[in-house]
Design a protein around this motif. Structure first.
Motif, PDB file in Angstrom:
ATOM      1  N   PRO A  45      -4.556  -0.691   5.624  1.00  0.00           N
ATOM      2  CA  PRO A  45      -4.271   0.331   6.646  1.00  0.00           C
ATOM      3  C   PRO A  45      -5.366   1.406   6.694  1.00  0.00           C
ATOM      4  O   PRO A  45      -5.997   1.706   5.679  1.00  0.00           O
ATOM      5  N   ASP A  46      -5.575   1.978   7.868  1.00  0.00           N
ATOM      6  CA  ASP A  46      -6.634   2.983   8.068  1.00  0.00           C
ATOM      7  C   ASP A  46      -6.504   4.196   7.152  1.00  0.00           C
ATOM      8  O   ASP A  46      -7.497   4.827   6.815  1.00  0.00           O
ATOM      9  N   TRP A  47      -5.289   4.549   6.741  1.00  0.00           N
ATOM     10  CA  TRP A  47      -5.090   5.744   5.917  1.00  0.00           C
ATOM     11  C   TRP A  47      -5.424   5.520   4.446  1.00  0.00           C
ATOM     12  O   TRP A  47      -5.460   6.452   3.663  1.00  0.00           O
ATOM     13  N   THR A  48      -5.706   4.277   4.035  1.00  0.00           N
ATOM     14  CA  THR A  48      -6.073   4.011   2.643  1.00  0.00           C
ATOM     15  C   THR A  48      -7.549   4.317   2.428  1.00  0.00           C
ATOM     16  O   THR A  48      -8.342   4.316   3.376  1.00  0.00           O
TER      17      THR A  48
ATOM     18  N   PHE B 139       0.863  -1.181   0.000  1.00  0.00           N
ATOM     19  CA  PHE B 139       0.000   0.000   0.000  1.00  0.00           C
ATOM     20  C   PHE B 139       0.895   1.225   0.000  1.00  0.00           C
ATOM     21  O   PHE B 139       1.849   1.297   0.774  1.00  0.00           O
ATOM     22  N   HIS B 140       0.591   2.201  -0.864  1.00  0.00           N
ATOM     23  CA  HIS B 140       1.390   3.422  -0.962  1.00  0.00           C
ATOM     24  C   HIS B 140       0.464   4.626  -0.938  1.00  0.00           C
ATOM     25  O   HIS B 140      -0.618   4.584  -1.496  1.00  0.00           O
ATOM     26  N   GLY B 141       0.927   5.710  -0.336  1.00  0.00           N
ATOM     27  CA  GLY B 141       0.162   6.951  -0.371  1.00  0.00           C
ATOM     28  C   GLY B 141       0.792   8.041   0.455  1.00  0.00           C
ATOM     29  O   GLY B 141       1.087   7.831   1.632  1.00  0.00           O
ATOM     30  N   SER B 142       1.032   9.183  -0.158  1.00  0.00           N
ATOM     31  CA  SER B 142       1.534  10.389   0.529  1.00  0.00           C
ATOM     32  C   SER B 142       2.706  10.093   1.457  1.00  0.00           C
ATOM     33  O   SER B 142       2.706  10.476   2.625  1.00  0.00           O
TER      34      SER B 142
ATOM     35  N   GLY C 114       2.894  -0.093 -10.115  1.00  0.00           N
ATOM     36  CA  GLY C 114       2.559  -0.800  -8.883  1.00  0.00           C
ATOM     37  C   GLY C 114       3.609  -0.701  -7.804  1.00  0.00           C
ATOM     38  O   GLY C 114       3.331  -0.981  -6.639  1.00  0.00           O
ATOM     39  N   GLY C 115       4.835  -0.290  -8.149  1.00  0.00           N
ATOM     40  CA  GLY C 115       5.886  -0.134  -7.145  1.00  0.00           C
ATOM     41  C   GLY C 115       5.667   1.053  -6.226  1.00  0.00           C
ATOM     42  O   GLY C 115       6.242   1.116  -5.147  1.00  0.00           O
ATOM     43  N   GLY C 116       4.841   2.003  -6.639  1.00  0.00           N
ATOM     44  CA  GLY C 116       4.451   3.111  -5.778  1.00  0.00           C
ATOM     45  C   GLY C 116       5.378   4.307  -5.733  1.00  0.00           C
ATOM     46  O   GLY C 116       5.072   5.274  -5.051  1.00  0.00           O
ATOM     47  N   ALA C 117       6.504   4.296  -6.448  1.00  0.00           N
ATOM     48  CA  ALA C 117       7.400   5.456  -6.419  1.00  0.00           C
ATOM     49  C   ALA C 117       6.728   6.644  -7.113  1.00  0.00           C
ATOM     50  O   ALA C 117       6.076   6.488  -8.145  1.00  0.00           O
ATOM     51  N   SER C 118       6.879   7.843  -6.534  1.00  0.00           N
ATOM     52  CA  SER C 118       6.176   9.015  -7.055  1.00  0.00           C
ATOM     53  C   SER C 118       6.613   9.403  -8.461  1.00  0.00           C
ATOM     54  O   SER C 118       5.875  10.075  -9.172  1.00  0.00           O
TER      55      SER C 118
END
Length: 157
Positions: A91-94, A49-52, A113-117
């Motif tokens: 996770p709760d932040w998703t 999971f990725h985000g911010s 899918g690797g999540g790098a910005s």
């Protein structure tokens, strides 16, 4: 499905389920991409999971399998969907994706899918053909290739 070796991406449907492509599951399991044989529940898939700037990991197992099917035209996109059930809630932040209608000319962004910005590709929604919308226009950012399948297309605006 994390780092530069990601088989693909996925869309969070609910805290316990993600949607991806069947060929992404096949790739993650080291199988032929277009295999139609349903993987067993004993196959656990690593999900990232990725985000911010935040990341998390989870384990998922196949719940729904719509294998890729070849049309008479040779296109293999019919079906090609998989719903994965997470062993533990995301996770709760998703947040689950928000679905919108796609129209020709809509500016879109795809993420690896690797999540790098830095691994995004901007493109434009092209014409629709029998329920399949093609991507068109000059790409910016990374080229869309392996590791991008299965994730949502973000509206650039």
């Amino acid at each position: 499905m994390g780092d530069d070796k990601a088989a693909g991406a996925a869309a969070l449907l609910s805290p316990n389920r993600v949607l991806t492509c069947a060929h992404v599951v096949n790739d993650a399991l080291g199988r032929e991409l277009w295999s139609s044989e349903r993987p067993g529940r004993e196959h656990a898939l690593d999900v990232a999971f990725h985000g911010s700037g935040t990341a998390g990991r989870g384990i998922a197992r196949l719940s729904v399998w719509l294998p890729p099917q070849q049309r008479a035209s040779g296109v293999v996109w019919d079906g090609d969907l998989a719903v994965l059930e997470l062993d533990e809630p995301a996770p709760d932040w998703t947040r689950p994706v928000v679905w919108r209608e796609m129209r020709e000319g809509l500016g879109l962004r795809a993420w690896h899918g690797g999540g790098a910005s830095i691994t995004y590709a901007d493109t434009v929604a092209g014409p629709e053909d029998d329920g399949c919308r093609y991507l068109d226009g000059q790409l910016t950012g990374a080229a869309i290739g392996p590791g991008y399948s299965g994730g949502p297309l973000w509206v650039r605006a």
